[in-house]
Every structure is written in structure tokens, then in C-alpha cells.
Design a protein around this motif. Structure first.
Motif, PDB file in Angstrom:
ATOM      1  N   GLU A   6      12.729 -30.731  24.724  1.00  0.00           N
ATOM      2  CA  GLU A   6      11.570 -31.413  25.302  1.00  0.00           C
ATOM      3  C   GLU A   6      10.335 -31.263  24.419  1.00  0.00           C
ATOM      4  OE1 GLU A   6      11.468 -29.372  29.019  1.00  0.00           O
ATOM      5  OE2 GLU A   6      12.798 -30.797  30.001  1.00  0.00           O
ATOM      6  N   ALA A   7      10.165 -30.083  23.832  1.00  0.00           N
ATOM      7  CA  ALA A   7       9.011 -29.830  22.970  1.00  0.00           C
ATOM      8  C   ALA A   7       9.054 -30.710  21.717  1.00  0.00           C
ATOM      9  CB  ALA A   7       8.952 -28.360  22.581  1.00  0.00           C
ATOM     10  N   THR A   8      10.216 -30.808  21.088  1.00  0.00           N
ATOM     11  CA  THR A   8      10.308 -31.643  19.886  1.00  0.00           C
ATOM     12  C   THR A   8      10.130 -33.123  20.227  1.00  0.00           C
ATOM     13  OG1 THR A   8      12.734 -31.622  20.019  1.00  0.00           O
ATOM     14  CG2 THR A   8      11.692 -30.019  18.551  1.00  0.00           C
ATOM     15  N   ARG A   9      10.605 -33.524  21.410  1.00  0.00           N
ATOM     16  CA  ARG A   9      10.392 -34.904  21.852  1.00  0.00           C
ATOM     17  C   ARG A   9       8.899 -35.180  22.010  1.00  0.00           C
ATOM     18  NH1 ARG A   9       9.073 -37.072  26.422  1.00  0.00           N
ATOM     19  NH2 ARG A   9       9.466 -35.189  27.622  1.00  0.00           N
ATOM     20  N   LEU A  10       8.180 -34.241  22.625  1.00  0.00           N
ATOM     21  CA  LEU A  10       6.744 -34.421  22.796  1.00  0.00           C
ATOM     22  C   LEU A  10       6.016 -34.460  21.453  1.00  0.00           C
ATOM     23  CD1 LEU A  10       5.857 -32.208  25.891  1.00  0.00           C
ATOM     24  CD2 LEU A  10       5.777 -34.701  25.722  1.00  0.00           C
ATOM     25  N   MET A  11       6.431 -33.609  20.527  1.00  0.00           N
ATOM     26  CA  MET A  11       5.798 -33.633  19.202  1.00  0.00           C
ATOM     27  C   MET A  11       6.019 -34.974  18.524  1.00  0.00           C
ATOM     28  SD  MET A  11       6.212 -29.851  17.533  1.00  0.00           S
ATOM     29  CE  MET A  11       7.760 -29.324  18.253  1.00  0.00           C
ATOM     30  N   SER A  12       7.218 -35.515  18.642  1.00  0.00           N
ATOM     31  CA  SER A  12       7.502 -36.827  18.066  1.00  0.00           C
ATOM     32  C   SER A  12       6.695 -37.918  18.757  1.00  0.00           C
ATOM     33  CB  SER A  12       8.996 -37.137  18.174  1.00  0.00           C
ATOM     34  OG  SER A  12       9.745 -36.248  17.390  1.00  0.00           O
ATOM     35  N   GLU A  13       6.644 -37.871  20.079  1.00  0.00           N
ATOM     36  CA  GLU A  13       5.888 -38.870  20.820  1.00  0.00           C
ATOM     37  C   GLU A  13       4.396 -38.789  20.526  1.00  0.00           C
ATOM     38  OE1 GLU A  13       6.662 -39.063  25.006  1.00  0.00           O
ATOM     39  OE2 GLU A  13       8.819 -39.300  24.693  1.00  0.00           O
ATOM     40  N   SER A  14       3.898 -37.602  20.213  1.00  0.00           N
ATOM     41  CA  SER A  14       2.469 -37.455  19.934  1.00  0.00           C
ATOM     42  C   SER A  14       2.058 -38.200  18.663  1.00  0.00           C
ATOM     43  CB  SER A  14       2.092 -35.976  19.825  1.00  0.00           C
ATOM     44  OG  SER A  14       2.571 -35.412  18.616  1.00  0.00           O
ATOM     45  N   HIS A  30       4.613 -23.665  24.820  1.00  0.00           N
ATOM     46  CA  HIS A  30       5.928 -23.527  24.188  1.00  0.00           C
ATOM     47  C   HIS A  30       5.767 -23.133  22.722  1.00  0.00           C
ATOM     48  CE1 HIS A  30      10.243 -24.298  23.600  1.00  0.00           C
ATOM     49  NE2 HIS A  30       9.865 -24.707  22.401  1.00  0.00           N
ATOM     50  N   LEU A  31       4.869 -23.804  22.004  1.00  0.00           N
ATOM     51  CA  LEU A  31       4.690 -23.531  20.579  1.00  0.00           C
ATOM     52  C   LEU A  31       4.167 -22.116  20.330  1.00  0.00           C
ATOM     53  CD1 LEU A  31       3.267 -26.935  19.322  1.00  0.00           C
ATOM     54  CD2 LEU A  31       5.575 -26.027  19.029  1.00  0.00           C
ATOM     55  N   ALA A  32       3.406 -21.579  21.276  1.00  0.00           N
ATOM     56  CA  ALA A  32       2.896 -20.219  21.136  1.00  0.00           C
ATOM     57  C   ALA A  32       4.031 -19.191  21.130  1.00  0.00           C
ATOM     58  CB  ALA A  32       1.916 -19.910  22.261  1.00  0.00           C
ATOM     59  N   MET A  33       5.160 -19.560  21.727  1.00  0.00           N
ATOM     60  CA  MET A  33       6.271 -18.617  21.853  1.00  0.00           C
ATOM     61  C   MET A  33       7.495 -18.983  21.019  1.00  0.00           C
ATOM     62  SD  MET A  33       6.138 -17.716  25.867  1.00  0.00           S
ATOM     63  CE  MET A  33       5.778 -19.319  26.547  1.00  0.00           C
ATOM     64  N   CYS A  34       7.488 -20.127  20.352  1.00  0.00           N
ATOM     65  CA  CYS A  34       8.710 -20.604  19.693  1.00  0.00           C
ATOM     66  C   CYS A  34       8.456 -20.940  18.220  1.00  0.00           C
ATOM     67  CB  CYS A  34       9.238 -21.828  20.448  1.00  0.00           C
ATOM     68  SG  CYS A  34      10.819 -22.406  19.814  1.00  0.00           S
ATOM     69  N   ALA A  35       8.836 -20.032  17.345  1.00  0.00           N
ATOM     70  CA  ALA A  35       8.653 -20.232  15.907  1.00  0.00           C
ATOM     71  C   ALA A  35       9.447 -21.425  15.361  1.00  0.00           C
ATOM     72  CB  ALA A  35       9.005 -18.962  15.144  1.00  0.00           C
ATOM     73  N   PRO A  36      10.697 -21.645  15.770  1.00  0.00           N
ATOM     74  CA  PRO A  36      11.423 -22.806  15.246  1.00  0.00           C
ATOM     75  C   PRO A  36      10.731 -24.134  15.576  1.00  0.00           C
ATOM     76  CG  PRO A  36      12.977 -21.258  16.191  1.00  0.00           C
ATOM     77  CD  PRO A  36      11.606 -20.775  16.563  1.00  0.00           C
ATOM     78  N   CYS A  37      10.159 -24.248  16.756  1.00  0.00           N
ATOM     79  CA  CYS A  37       9.460 -25.490  17.110  1.00  0.00           C
ATOM     80  C   CYS A  37       8.149 -25.632  16.337  1.00  0.00           C
ATOM     81  CB  CYS A  37       9.228 -25.572  18.616  1.00  0.00           C
ATOM     82  SG  CYS A  37      10.740 -25.967  19.522  1.00  0.00           S
ATOM     83  N   PHE A  40       9.219 -26.980  13.110  1.00  0.00           N
ATOM     84  CA  PHE A  40       9.506 -28.408  13.244  1.00  0.00           C
ATOM     85  C   PHE A  40       8.206 -29.210  13.213  1.00  0.00           C
ATOM     86  CE2 PHE A  40       9.835 -32.207  15.891  1.00  0.00           C
ATOM     87  CZ  PHE A  40      10.876 -32.870  15.265  1.00  0.00           C
ATOM     88  N   GLY A  41       7.187 -28.722  13.895  1.00  0.00           N
ATOM     89  CA  GLY A  41       5.897 -29.410  13.911  1.00  0.00           C
ATOM     90  C   GLY A  41       5.290 -29.517  12.520  1.00  0.00           C
ATOM     91  N   LYS A  42       5.407 -28.446  11.731  1.00  0.00           N
ATOM     92  CA  LYS A  42       4.904 -28.469  10.361  1.00  0.00           C
ATOM     93  C   LYS A  42       5.686 -29.479   9.518  1.00  0.00           C
ATOM     94  CE  LYS A  42       3.436 -23.664  10.445  1.00  0.00           C
ATOM     95  NZ  LYS A  42       3.735 -22.301   9.997  1.00  0.00           N
TER      96      LYS A  42
END
Length: 64
Positions: A6-14, A30-37, A40-42
Motif C-alpha cells: 500500500e505504501a509503494t502504491r501511494l508513493m507511485s500515485e503521489s 510507514h516510511l518512518a518505520m520501514c527502510a526498504p520503502c 523505494f521512495g529514493k
């Protein structure tokens, strides 16, 4: 908490639309707690920059 999917979907949609306030808040949590995401954002940001550069004709090249 949002799942990574869901987090990666939101990043893509943003990239295409402004996220609603509750979407932004849950994504930030979510991003505060998840290094892999965060990674992905970077990567998403880098790809967006490369795509934008390509669409604008890429970097100027000098002929030797």
C-alpha cells in the motif's frame, strides 16, 4: 499501519496526484518505520528525474 504494498502504491500515485491528508499521514508513519520503502521512495525520485531529463532532451552533449 499501511503494508509495504500500500505504501509503494501511494508513493507511485503521489507522482500523479496530490495525496489526501490521511494518505500522507499514514504514508509518513510507514516510511518512518520501514527502510526498504524509504529506499523505494529514493529510487522513485531518481527515476522521475532521469525520465524528466530524457523527456526534455537529456543533458547537453559536447562534441570532441
Amino acid at each position: 499501519m499501511k503494508s509495504c504494498r500500500e505504501a509503494t502504491r501511494l508513493m507511485s500515485e503521489s507522482q500523479e496526484r496530490r495525496l489526501q491528508l490521511r494518505e500522507q499521514a499514514s504514508l509518513k508513519l510507514h516510511l518512518a518505520m520501514c527502510a526498504p520503502c524509504r529506499n523505494f521512495g529514493k529510487q522513485l525520485s531518481i527515476l522521475r528525474g532521469i525520465s524528466k531529463s530524457y523527456a526534455e532532451g537529456g543533458p547537453e552533449r559536447t562534441e570532441d
